[in-house]
Design an enzyme around this catalytic site. Sequence first.
Site, mmCIF file in Angstrom:
data_model
loop_
_atom_site.group_PDB
_atom_site.id
_atom_site.type_symbol
_atom_site.label_atom_id
_atom_site.label_comp_id
_atom_site.label_asym_id
_atom_site.label_seq_id
_atom_site.Cartn_x
_atom_site.Cartn_y
_atom_site.Cartn_z
ATOM 1 N N SER A 130 -4.847 -6.225 -0.418
ATOM 2 C CA SER A 130 -3.609 -5.509 -0.139
ATOM 3 C C SER A 130 -2.634 -6.397 0.653
ATOM 4 C CB SER A 130 -3.947 -4.195 0.594
ATOM 5 O OG SER A 130 -2.874 -3.295 0.548
ATOM 6 N N ASP A 285 -4.480 0.056 -10.222
ATOM 7 C CA ASP A 285 -3.758 0.060 -8.942
ATOM 8 C C ASP A 285 -2.299 0.474 -9.168
ATOM 9 O OD1 ASP A 285 -2.555 -0.579 -6.449
ATOM 10 O OD2 ASP A 285 -3.951 -2.238 -6.132
ATOM 11 N N HIS A 314 -5.907 1.535 -6.036
ATOM 12 C CA HIS A 314 -5.781 0.500 -5.010
ATOM 13 C C HIS A 314 -7.088 0.349 -4.225
ATOM 14 C CE1 HIS A 314 -3.757 -2.265 -2.415
ATOM 15 N NE2 HIS A 314 -3.912 -1.512 -1.333
#
Length: 339
Positions: A130, A285, A314
């Site tokens: 991330s 995602d 995600h």
Amino acid sequence: MSVDYQIYDLGNLTLQRGATIRDCKLAYKTYGQLNAARDNVIVYPTWYSGQHYDNEWLIGPGRALDPAKYFIIIPNMLGNGLSSSPSNTPEPYNGPRFPQVTAYDNVRAQHRLVTEKFGIKHIRLVVGWSMGALQTFHWGALYPDMMDLLAPFCGSAKCSRHNFVFLEGVKAALTADAAWKEGWYTDKPARGLRAAARVYAGWGFSQAFYREQLDIKTLGYSSLEDFLVAFWEGFFLPKDPNNLLTMLWTWQHGDISDNEIYDGDFKAALRAIKAKAYVMPGQTDLYFPPEDSAFEVENMPNAKLVPVPSIWGHFAGGPGTNPVDVDFIDTKLKELLAS
């Protein structure tokens, strides 16, 4: 209260956008031992709102990130509550006055920790999930000769316009609470935090995750509402809103080319990344779709696109939520480290 991390004093850190964090502190934790050659180093930055212990799911005996083999450094992002942040910086740069920090600022600070504190000149691998992936890309573009390998997963080298808009929703929810008081809150803006959690819930996991009811069948929540309250609201409520907004700004302005080296030329910044890279987007995602990663890989000289085959959205990439995805990522990291 005992702490399990160290602080590196950066002194007065002048930031990309012009402000200075005086007596700036970078919190970090290390795992394993630095070898005599100082070349068994892995740098593993933190993610949005995460702290070093939120990264530990990927570290352990027999894992790719094995402390018996590697010296693993987890630097905490500025704004995350442990490094210099709105919540721990004295007046006048406290709270909502905390300056705007870029991913570039973070990685420059981390580079100082690695080189000044530990005398490290060479890194084996930089890896992150991330916003940790955003910093991983920055390491590759800002210090292209320093590392062998890069593994950004479920993240991007530049915040996309769509991703920017999603974050505007989170910001709007947080700041709509009357208790927010333009960031000078005296009581926790719990309604804003709960609202931000609900915005996040529709994005963190994929449509297929919800369709298959994995919140109930795999994670063990008793209903969708139980998941929204216990998992999502529970995730956000302990966090400081000003810290969240600082890191959100960092995320929205993430761009490996936004600096004096590349002057906004995103393709040039990608082309400059020399390290062998596995770019690992989550197949489903919603923040960082595989198409964005494919564009990055096309413009990087030594990169391979390795999608994570998962319906966990995600959260295929962290923080250790789905063991199957953890094993997939770990296996790919082993492959990369063996190359």
